[in-house]
Write a protein that holds these residues in place. Structure first.
Motif, PDB file in Angstrom:
ATOM      1  N   CYS A  98       4.807  11.251  -3.020  1.00  0.00           N
ATOM      2  CA  CYS A  98       3.733  10.696  -1.781  1.00  0.00           C
ATOM      3  C   CYS A  98       3.006  11.694  -1.342  1.00  0.00           C
ATOM      4  O   CYS A  98       3.452  12.773  -0.829  1.00  0.00           O
ATOM      5  N   HIS A 151       1.373  11.746   1.211  1.00  0.00           N
ATOM      6  CA  HIS A 151       0.942  11.891   2.440  1.00  0.00           C
ATOM      7  C   HIS A 151       2.409  12.605   3.275  1.00  0.00           C
ATOM      8  O   HIS A 151       2.320  12.998   4.510  1.00  0.00           O
ATOM      9  N   LYS A 207       3.704   3.184  -4.531  1.00  0.00           N
ATOM     10  CA  LYS A 207       2.908   2.433  -4.106  1.00  0.00           C
ATOM     11  C   LYS A 207       3.103   1.808  -2.794  1.00  0.00           C
ATOM     12  O   LYS A 207       2.186   1.773  -1.858  1.00  0.00           O
ATOM     13  N   GLU A 249       3.396   3.969  -0.049  1.00  0.00           N
ATOM     14  CA  GLU A 249       2.117   4.624   0.699  1.00  0.00           C
ATOM     15  C   GLU A 249       1.353   3.661   1.571  1.00  0.00           C
ATOM     16  O   GLU A 249       0.341   4.042   2.449  1.00  0.00           O
ATOM     17  N   HIS A 252       1.565   4.588   5.253  1.00  0.00           N
ATOM     18  CA  HIS A 252       0.571   5.446   5.778  1.00  0.00           C
ATOM     19  C   HIS A 252      -0.793   4.906   5.913  1.00  0.00           C
ATOM     20  O   HIS A 252      -1.427   5.138   6.902  1.00  0.00           O
ATOM     21  N   THR A 253      -1.274   3.964   4.735  1.00  0.00           N
ATOM     22  CA  THR A 253      -2.466   3.403   4.919  1.00  0.00           C
ATOM     23  C   THR A 253      -2.706   2.156   5.720  1.00  0.00           C
ATOM     24  O   THR A 253      -3.851   1.880   6.102  1.00  0.00           O
TER      25      THR A 253
END
Length: 438
Positions: free
Chosen positions: A252, A254, A266, A269, A272-273
């Motif tokens: 990752c 992040h 994916k 993540e 985080h997004t």
């Protein structure tokens, strides 16, 4: 007066049936089959079937170049005097013209000594023979990796240079190979030309389609050398091996978490997004994962049990349910002789004996004994389960839960006296002891 030459068996090759206008031409042709090379160079020992080829070769040693300039000038003049009568293609050199003519005649004079394959040119034969010999003459000067073919080395070097000449005109993503760009374009067109006639599932890529067909055929040709598990595809085996090696190549960007599969990275993540790309069309609700049981709310349930009225979206689920009414329990635990109606239930049960928690949340690392528990837990991340039921402290405890040291150590301190079976937790022992009381 017109003379017509009658076909003579004496001018026909008895091995391939090809006919010639003179015995001299037939004699030269027969050397292809016999392998005879009567013209030998006194300088280097190289042999030739035809005298003309021998004479041209001698000039390599003498330095004589009577025709090379004339042939070279055709490149600049774009002169191509040798024209194919079959397809009208033209050539600047006679040897290129002769090689081309074999395409129309079907002649493949170069045979492999290891198998029964024949080839149009000597270069093609030499390239093929490397499959048998394992020879890899083309070596990368940067990493030392070797290849059988020069084109494979050329492609390999592109990865060192970082050059990606093929660009997607829709998303600006770049690729080293043109075939990779073509495969990528299917993600934009949503094209899935490969349709399974058994189950109706379609695929964008041929290799995935072939792997899928093996599932129906029951073919599992890739075997794990560590545990003996067999899978249908090489990619599945590669991912499975990471269980034994502990490899987690997908990191990752992040945080410090890493994952065994790119898909898991994916999914992670998106925490985080905050991205929720998957939308339920009936109600408009959005999710971070495509695999949720939310659609069961909207789905029709056409398969109903006549005994209790319970309904299912799939026929196989109804068939599994009917085993409960029949009382059939064909799957028996080897540890405690308890029986189950479904093989999946037996697998879940066995994890109780060994303390296994094989189902891992890819977002927070929490481990679960059963898939159902993981699915229920995932609703916290996808938003299907409202977080208002948890305080911030409680939610942190849920998602940062760590297994007791007992699970890592394999210690099972709670023993059942009647049967000797051991358990990790006292609650498991108490539940087990109820079976003896019945």
């Amino acid at each position: 007066m017109e003379f017509i030459k009658e076909e003579n068996d004496d001018d026909t090759c008895h091995q391939c049936g090809k006919s010639f206008t003179s015995k001299r031409n037939l004699k030269e042709h027969m050397r292809i089959h016999t392998g005879e090379k009567p013209f030998t160079c006194p300088q280097c020992g190289k042999s030739f079937r035809q005298k003309e080829c021998f004479m041209i070769h001698i000039r390599v040693h003498t330095g004589e170049k009577p025709f090379a300039l004339n042939i070279h000038l055709r490149v600049h003049n774009i002169e191509k005097p040798f024209k194919c009568p079959e397809c009208e293609k033209s050539f600047g050199r006679k040897d290129h013209f002769n090689r081309h003519m074999r395409i129309h005649s079907g002649e493949n004079p170069f045979s492999c000594p290891h198998c029964e394959k024949y080839f149009l040119t000597k270069t093609h034969l030499e390239s093929h023979i490397r499959i048998h010999t394992g020879e890899k003459p083309f070596t990368c000067d940067q990493c030392g990796k070797s290849y059988k073919w020069s084109n494979s080395l050329r492609i390999h070097k592109l990865f060192h240079s970082g050059e990606k000449p093929f660009k997607c005109d829709q998303c600006d993503k770049r690729f080293v190979l043109e075939k990779d760009l073509k495969a990528h374009m299917k993600t934009h067109t949503k094209e899935k030309p490969y349709l399974c006639s058994v189950c109706g599932k379609s695929f964008a890529w041929l290799i995935r389609f072939k792997d899928h067909l093996k599932i129906h055929a029951g073919v599992k040709e890739y075997l794990c050398k560590d545990c003996g598990k067999a899978v249908t595809a090489a990619t599945q085996l590669k991912v499975h091996r990471r269980i034994h090696t502990g490899e987690k190549p997908y990191k990752c960007s992040h945080c410090e978490k890493s994952f065994k599969q790119s898909g898991a990275l994916k999914d992670h993540e998106r925490i985080h997004t905050g991205e929720k790309p998957f939308q339920c069309l009936p109600c408009g609700r959005r999710f971070t994962h495509s695999k949720t049981d939310h659609m069961g709310i909207h789905s029709e349930r056409p398969y109903s049990c006549l005994q209790c009225g319970k309904s299912y979206t799939q026929k196989i689920n109804l068939q599994n349910h009917l085993l409960i009414h029949n009382g059939e329990k064909p799957f028996t635990c080897s540890q405690c002789d308890r029986s189950f109606t479904r093989k999946g239930d037996l697998k879940k049960h066995i994890s109780v004996h060994f303390g296994e928690r094989p189902f891992t949340c890819q977002q927070c690392g929490n481990n679960f004994r059963h898939q159902g528990n993981l699915t229920s837990h995932m609703k916290i991340h996808t938003g299907e389960r409202s977080q208002r039921n948890y305080s911030d402290k409680k939610l942190a405890q849920v998602c940062n839960y760590k297994k007791p040291v007992l699970y890592h150590a394999g210690d099972m301190p709670f023993r059942c006296e009647p049967c000797g079976q051991r358990f990790i937790l006292s609650s498991h022992l108490k539940r087990h002891q109820k079976w003896h009381s019945h």
